[in-house]
Design a protein around this motif. Structure first.
Motif, PDB file in Angstrom:
ATOM      1  N   LEU A 863      38.565  44.166  39.645  1.00  0.00           N
ATOM      2  CA  LEU A 863      38.924  43.064  38.765  1.00  0.00           C
ATOM      3  C   LEU A 863      39.698  41.986  39.515  1.00  0.00           C
ATOM      4  N   PHE A 864      40.457  42.406  40.523  1.00  0.00           N
ATOM      5  CA  PHE A 864      41.277  41.465  41.278  1.00  0.00           C
ATOM      6  C   PHE A 864      40.589  40.985  42.558  1.00  0.00           C
ATOM      7  N   THR A 865      39.930  41.923  43.273  1.00  0.00           N
ATOM      8  CA  THR A 865      39.403  41.582  44.590  1.00  0.00           C
ATOM      9  C   THR A 865      37.912  41.253  44.587  1.00  0.00           C
ATOM     10  N   HIS A 866      37.150  41.814  43.667  1.00  0.00           N
ATOM     11  CA  HIS A 866      35.699  41.599  43.627  1.00  0.00           C
ATOM     12  C   HIS A 866      35.255  41.454  42.174  1.00  0.00           C
ATOM     13  N   PRO A 867      35.689  40.413  41.509  1.00  0.00           N
ATOM     14  CA  PRO A 867      35.412  40.279  40.067  1.00  0.00           C
ATOM     15  C   PRO A 867      33.932  40.128  39.734  1.00  0.00           C
ATOM     16  N   HIS A 868      33.095  39.862  40.714  1.00  0.00           N
ATOM     17  CA  HIS A 868      31.657  39.715  40.434  1.00  0.00           C
ATOM     18  C   HIS A 868      30.955  41.061  40.296  1.00  0.00           C
ATOM     19  N   LEU A 869      31.617  42.151  40.677  1.00  0.00           N
ATOM     20  CA  LEU A 869      30.965  43.468  40.621  1.00  0.00           C
ATOM     21  C   LEU A 869      31.041  44.050  39.203  1.00  0.00           C
ATOM     22  N   ARG A 870      29.949  44.674  38.797  1.00  0.00           N
ATOM     23  CA  ARG A 870      29.887  45.335  37.486  1.00  0.00           C
ATOM     24  C   ARG A 870      29.383  46.772  37.692  1.00  0.00           C
ATOM     25  N   PHE A 959      34.798  59.611  54.217  1.00  0.00           N
ATOM     26  CA  PHE A 959      35.467  60.489  53.262  1.00  0.00           C
ATOM     27  C   PHE A 959      36.775  60.944  53.892  1.00  0.00           C
ATOM     28  N   PRO A 960      37.884  61.040  53.185  1.00  0.00           N
ATOM     29  CA  PRO A 960      38.011  60.780  51.748  1.00  0.00           C
ATOM     30  C   PRO A 960      37.851  59.310  51.411  1.00  0.00           C
ATOM     31  N   ILE A 961      37.586  59.070  50.154  1.00  0.00           N
ATOM     32  CA  ILE A 961      37.246  57.726  49.708  1.00  0.00           C
ATOM     33  C   ILE A 961      38.493  56.839  49.685  1.00  0.00           C
ATOM     34  N   ASP A 962      38.415  55.718  50.391  1.00  0.00           N
ATOM     35  CA  ASP A 962      39.436  54.670  50.344  1.00  0.00           C
ATOM     36  C   ASP A 962      38.858  53.546  49.474  1.00  0.00           C
ATOM     37  N   VAL A 963      39.410  53.393  48.277  1.00  0.00           N
ATOM     38  CA  VAL A 963      38.830  52.479  47.296  1.00  0.00           C
ATOM     39  C   VAL A 963      38.704  51.059  47.843  1.00  0.00           C
ATOM     40  N   ALA A 964      39.761  50.577  48.495  1.00  0.00           N
ATOM     41  CA  ALA A 964      39.744  49.192  49.004  1.00  0.00           C
ATOM     42  C   ALA A 964      38.654  49.013  50.050  1.00  0.00           C
ATOM     43  N   SER A 965      38.562  49.960  51.018  1.00  0.00           N
ATOM     44  CA  SER A 965      37.550  49.854  52.069  1.00  0.00           C
ATOM     45  C   SER A 965      36.150  49.950  51.496  1.00  0.00           C
ATOM     46  N   TRP A 966      35.960  50.858  50.573  1.00  0.00           N
ATOM     47  CA  TRP A 966      34.638  51.016  49.975  1.00  0.00           C
ATOM     48  C   TRP A 966      34.205  49.754  49.244  1.00  0.00           C
ATOM     49  N   LEU A 967      35.114  49.139  48.504  1.00  0.00           N
ATOM     50  CA  LEU A 967      34.766  47.913  47.789  1.00  0.00           C
ATOM     51  C   LEU A 967      34.318  46.823  48.760  1.00  0.00           C
ATOM     52  N   THR A 968      35.028  46.725  49.905  1.00  0.00           N
ATOM     53  CA  THR A 968      34.677  45.700  50.898  1.00  0.00           C
ATOM     54  C   THR A 968      33.275  45.925  51.423  1.00  0.00           C
ATOM     55  N   MET A 969      32.942  47.178  51.735  1.00  0.00           N
ATOM     56  CA  MET A 969      31.618  47.477  52.297  1.00  0.00           C
ATOM     57  C   MET A 969      30.518  47.319  51.251  1.00  0.00           C
ATOM     58  N   ILE A 970      30.807  47.714  50.010  1.00  0.00           N
ATOM     59  CA  ILE A 970      29.801  47.577  48.950  1.00  0.00           C
ATOM     60  C   ILE A 970      29.478  46.111  48.690  1.00  0.00           C
ATOM     61  N   ALA A 971      30.537  45.282  48.767  1.00  0.00           N
ATOM     62  CA  ALA A 971      30.357  43.869  48.438  1.00  0.00           C
ATOM     63  C   ALA A 971      29.816  43.039  49.589  1.00  0.00           C
ATOM     64  N   ALA A 972      29.659  43.687  50.762  1.00  0.00           N
ATOM     65  CA  ALA A 972      29.157  42.912  51.909  1.00  0.00           C
ATOM     66  C   ALA A 972      27.760  42.384  51.585  1.00  0.00           C
ATOM     67  N   THR A 973      27.513  41.152  52.010  1.00  0.00           N
ATOM     68  CA  THR A 973      26.213  40.540  51.708  1.00  0.00           C
ATOM     69  C   THR A 973      25.137  40.876  52.721  1.00  0.00           C
ATOM     70  N   ASP A 974      25.516  41.458  53.862  1.00  0.00           N
ATOM     71  CA  ASP A 974      24.539  41.744  54.920  1.00  0.00           C
ATOM     72  C   ASP A 974      24.009  43.164  54.744  1.00  0.00           C
ATOM     73  N   TRP A 975      22.763  43.312  54.238  1.00  0.00           N
ATOM     74  CA  TRP A 975      22.146  44.633  54.033  1.00  0.00           C
ATOM     75  C   TRP A 975      20.892  44.731  54.887  1.00  0.00           C
ATOM     76  N   PRO A 976      21.029  44.900  56.194  1.00  0.00           N
ATOM     77  CA  PRO A 976      19.836  44.977  57.049  1.00  0.00           C
ATOM     78  C   PRO A 976      18.988  46.195  56.688  1.00  0.00           C
ATOM     79  N   GLY A 977      17.708  45.998  56.753  1.00  0.00           N
ATOM     80  CA  GLY A 977      16.791  47.134  56.529  1.00  0.00           C
ATOM     81  C   GLY A 977      16.402  47.349  55.093  1.00  0.00           C
ATOM     82  N   PHE A 978      16.968  46.567  54.176  1.00  0.00           N
ATOM     83  CA  PHE A 978      16.658  46.811  52.773  1.00  0.00           C
ATOM     84  C   PHE A 978      15.922  45.650  52.116  1.00  0.00           C
TER      85      PHE A 978
END
Length: 992
Positions: A863-870, A959-978
């Motif tokens: 909600l604070f760092t990546h408000p575009h994610l649902r 693992f273990p899951i770091d919420v902040a790091s995971w959000l950054t990687m999920i929100a990255a716009t560069d998805w090579p190979g997909f």
């Protein structure tokens, strides 16, 4: 030749009577009587007047005949011919030893007449026999010497109705000459009255027979088996003007002096003179106040004998007696209470009451079965035709009524089941009763076994049979009521039940009226069915509750199986009747429904079915069926799909599965889908379960789950794993971790902690709620499973990661095979799913071990760092409300597999997120995600990470899951190979 219509009517003396008419022929028919050799015995014409035949509509009534037969000196078969056509009712017999007559009961008097089918017969000695087969009178008949017709000279007789016949709302008498029954008559001799006083020196009240209002009844008073007074109910009672039109029906009988001992009670009986039946609901226990109190105190002392084995019952009994004693201290000087009646000498032994309404074929089969397996000398069959709407029913029943010891009662109008049964109860004044539905079928030995069980203990009041369709009494299981089984017939199963379970019975909370034996003592004490239940349903349950309040037990006969085709009479009305009547029952007995539910939960009838199950399993094996024992549990999760897919892939080698599951109730179930067999066991009945399994001789033992089974069961299982081919599939980590997931009491992955740490974790957070091994320390827990796993022929894990972890914990297991679950859901797509990178899907049931709290933290931060994610949960979590409140999380709720494509289309996502905090062994939701074109993102732990890495499709994050790091990687716009076809699809499918 004209069509001849007619009938042969009853003999009148030596006259053969009847009528005959040749339709469309004005001439009267010629009547010829010939014997079996064709010799003419008599002849005449059908020309006598019969005004009663006007209703036939032939335009005349002069077509009756009445021909005397004077020449038969031996019993002779006669054929009756009208214009050479034999009439209905022909042939008949004439000659000596064959009698006709009539019987009537009126005003307390039996009267009638009898003739013999010979000329100049000698008036015979007549016996009057009641419906129980007991001779209640003998009288010499006499002819009238002034009779005008020499061929019809009836010998008449008159005698008083014996006292034993009074008190019945419906009774039947038969007239006999020797062994020949010549007449029967049904009558009523009800009694109405009240006992006002039972004292030391007198008994007073009033008594009348409304059906014989002029008859004044003679009474006897008996004390402790000795007659102490007698008198007639003929005193004036002016107080009865509102009760009875007859006022001179009172009695006040002086008694012989009583025993002066004050510490003894007496048994007082009021009877009709010469009869044994108790009046006014007696006998009564009576005595002066000191004697009554002393008897109650002795009963209270007897309660102490219960204290060691039944302390609750002892306390209740003493409390109730104390309340009674307190109330009696201020009561009358002389008091009485109803006594428990001694068991009468019952003749007949049994009355089998069958209320009848519809379905001639089923009714006929039911009656035939009762006739076949009863003792005709001691067991009376009482058929009650409740004004059946089927035109041929009455004739069919009339045919049975001609059989020995069969009585037909016909209701003038439809009374309904309950009132019909009550009519039967009133008719059967002696002997036990079996209430039998007309859509049942009895089998050999069943009636005798019901009676033996009933009389094996004095407190047993009712006995109910097992059946294919009778709620808690049903076989193969209460939830599997069925008209038939594919592998065996009910007759064979009934034979098995009787042989294996003879003499065995099980306490039940209520009887069932489809086949219900009621002992005479209970009927005399409790009375009839309660008619507030209208047409039916609930009446036998209320009856049983009244009986239980008097200390009677209700039992099921484990050795009796009766086929039941339920609801022939009620049909589709059953549910409506239940809806109306169940609240009535619960209002009278609030404890009824909880008691029944508790009994159903523990399946009190389970033991009665095991012998039948064993027979069917042995029979199937003999017929060539091969079985595989499959162990699983009832908990939800992906394992159920794995089990189904493994079975469908042919892993059982063509053997039929025998599924052993532990249920949510704590019981263990053995089920065979192919046989419609379901046996249940308490946890401490594991030895009985394995004994039953031995009947199936399973080829293979397949173990999928251990959670929910106790130490005794697992030890017995290990013993059998060594005796035949066996496979254990490792779907979870319960053998290693009492909490199953290796997530510790503070919510973190323990890394497969040693036993000491594991013990502290379990002490803090507890074992899994389904575990039955909580008494074991973790070291003992692991030792037990080391033994069980070591006994198996093969141990299979669904991933190399899982196999590696088990190998580390149990190094003595030389080989743990890594074999992925078969994927039987269909082909993988050729492209990534269309959608947005901002919408993220999470599939399935997401609890703490699946990352529900991690999702909450991630969604909050987003909600604070990546408000575009649902985030879209297709499924549900344990914290739905908290997640929905955030606004960036949607939750679909539980869904069916067919709904998944629609829900994914609605979510418009490309990414599937997995947040598990333990090393999952496989993950079907990962397969579902990829098969639907979603890109999986998984933590670097367990089989999902291994599968994604091997496939080269998806993303594995630390693992273990770091919420902040995971959000950054999920929100990255560069998805090579997909951007195009996912090259890793085939590899991921292979590893699914």
């Amino acid at each position: 030749m004209s069509l001849v219509t007619g009938n042969t009517d009853p003999f009148e003396g030596i006259y053969v009577t009847g009528w005959a008419i040749a339709e469309a022929d004005p001439d009267n028919c010629n009547i010829l009587l010939v014997d079996e050799f064709g010799q003419k015995i008599a002849a005449g014409r059908a020309s006598l007047p019969r005004p009663d035949l006007a209703s036939l509509g032939y335009g005349r009534t002069n077509f009756a005949f009445r021909l005397p037969v004077t020449s038969c000196v031996t019993p002779t078969k006669l054929h009756i011919l009208a214009n050479d056509v034999e009439l209905p009712g022909s042939p008949v017999y004439a000659g000596p030893g064959i009698f006709d007559g009539a019987l009537n009961v009126r005003g307390g008097i039996i009267e009638g007449w009898v003739t013999e089918r010979v000329a100049h017969f000698t008036p015979p000695l007549v016996d009057i026999v009641d419906a129980d087969g007991k001779r209640i009178g003998r009288v010499q008949s006499h002819t009238d010497p002034t009779a005008q017709d020499p061929h019809f000279v009836p010998a008449r007789f008159v005698l008083d109705l014996p006292a034993s016949c009074f008190g019945r709302s419906e009774a039947m008498l038969h007239g006999y000459v020797g062994d020949f029954r010549f007449a029967s008559f049904r009558f009523s001799a009800r009694l109405d009255g009240y006992v006002d006083a039972i004292g030391t020196d007198r008994c007073a009240g009033w008594l009348v027979c409304p059906d014989a209002p002029k008859h004044r009844l003679d009474l006897e008073i008996w004390r402790d088996g000795i007659k102490v007074g007698a008198g007639k109910a003929n005193l004036f009672r002016g107080d009865l003007t509102e009760t009875s039109e007859l006022l001179d029906v009172g009695f006040d009988i002086t008694l012989s002096p009583a025993d002066p001992k004050l510490d003894l009670m007496s048994t007082i009986s009021i009877r009709l003179a010469g009869a044994d039946d108790e009046l006014f609901g007696g006998p009564f226990v009576a005595g002066r106040r000191p004697a009554l109190l002393a008897a109650a105190q002795r009963a209270a002392r007897a309660a102490h004998q219960l204290a060691s084995n039944a302390p609750a019952e002892a306390a209740l009994l003493q409390t109730a007696l104390n309340q009674f004693i307190t109330s009696q201290r201020r009561g009358p000087d002389y008091s009485h209470v109803r006594a428990i009646r001694p068991a009468p000498s019952a003749a007949p032994r049994l009355n089998i009451i069958i209320p009848i309404y519809r379905n001639i074929a089923l009714t006929h089969a039911c009656i035939e079965s009762a006739m076949a397996w009863r003792n005709a000398e001691t067991d009376r069959l009482v058929l009650i035709n409740d004004a059946s709407p089927e035109p041929n029913m009455a004739g069919m029943l009339a045919g049975f009524a001609r059989e020995p010891n069969v009585v037909l009662l016909s209701n003038a109008q439809n009374l309904g089941f309950i009132r019909s049964v009550n009519r039967g109860f009133e008719f059967c004044s002696t002997g036990d009763v079996i209430l039998l539905n007309s859509d049942t079928c009895l089998f050999a030995g069943g009636i005798d076994e019901l009676w033996r069980i009933a009389h094996s203990a004095p407190e047993i009041g009712t006995v109910t049979a097992m059946s294919n369709n009778a709620t808690i009494f049903s076989y193969p299981h209460p939830a599997l009521a069925t008209a038939g089984l594919a592998d065996i017939g009910w007759a064979e199963l009934a034979t098995v039940a009787l042989k294996a379970n003879r003499g065995s019975f099980i306490d039940v909370p209520t009887a069932h009226g489809f086949c219900m034996l009621i002992k005479r003592g209970l009927l005399d004490r409790v009375g009839k069915f309660n008619e507030i239940f209208g047409r039916g349903y609930g009446e036998e349950n209320e009856f049983c509750q009244r009986a239980a309040d008097l200390g009677y037990r209700h039992v099921a006969a484990a050795g009796v199986l009766v086929e039941h085709r339920e609801s022939v009479s009620f049909g589709a009305d059953k549910e409506a009747l239940l809806k109306v009547n169940l609240p009535k029952l619960e209002s009278l007995y609030p404890e009824y429904t909880p008691t029944i539910m508790g009994y159903e939960a523990r399946d009190g009838m389970r033991r009665a079915r095991w012998a039948l199950d064993a027979h069917r399993l042995k029979r199937a094996v003999a017929a060539g069926t091969r079985f595989a024992l499959v162990l699983q549990n009832s908990f939800i999760g992906g394992t159920k799909k794995a089990i189904a897919d493994i079975a469908a892939s042919g892993a059982y080698g063509g053997a039929e599965p025998l599924n052993v599951s532990n249920l949510a109730s704590g019981m263990i179930e053995l089920a065979s889908p192919s046989l419609s067999l379901r046996a249940v066991f308490l946890p401490d009945e594991a030895a009985d379960l394995f004994a039953l399994l031995a009947a199936a001789e399973p080829d293979t033992i397949i173990v999928h789950q251990f959670l929910g089974f106790d130490e005794r069961f697992l030890t017995l299982l290990a013993d059998r794993l060594t005796t035949r081919p066996s496979i254990i599939y490792l779907h979870d980590f319960y053998p290693i971790c009492p909490r199953v997931t290796m997530i510790d009491a503070i919510g973190e992955f323990c890394g497969m902690a040693d036993s000491a740490v594991c013990a502290r974790c379990v002490a803090l957070g507890g074992a899994h709620e389904g575990s039955k091994l909580t008494a074991l320390e973790p070291a003992a827990h692991r030792s037990l499973f080391g033994h069980v796993l070591g006994a198996a022929g093969r141990v299979i894990a669904p991933s190399a990661d899982t196999a590696r972890r088990y190998q580390a914990m149990f190094p003595h297991l030389t080989t743990i095979e890594a074999v992925p679950h078969p994927n039987l859901d269909g082909a993988f797509p050729q492209a990534v799913r269309a959608g947005t990178w901002n919408d993220i899907v999470l599939l399935g049931a997401i609890g703490p071990h699946k990352g529900s709290h991690t999702l909450l933290a991630m969604a909050k931060r987003a909600l604070f760092t990546h408000p575009h994610l649902r985030f879209h949960v297709i499924g549900y979590t344990d914290i739905d409300a908290a997640l929905i409140k955030l606004g960036n999380v949607t939750i679909s709720g539980a869904y069916e597999a067919a709904d998944l494509p629609r829900l994914l289309d609605k979510a418009q996502a490309k990414i599937a997120l997995f947040l598990h905090g333990w090393p999952e062994t496989f993950s079907y939701t990962l397969s579902e995600a990829v098969m639907n074109g979603l890109i999986p993102i998984v933590p670097d732990i367990g089989a999902p990470a291994q599968r994604v890495q091997q496939a080269g499709f998806g993303l594995v994050l630390p693992f273990p899951i770091d919420v902040a790091s995971w959000l950054t990687m999920i929100a990255a716009t560069d998805w090579p190979g997909f951007s195009g076809s996912p090259a890793g699809f085939n590899e991921l499918q292979t590893n699914s």
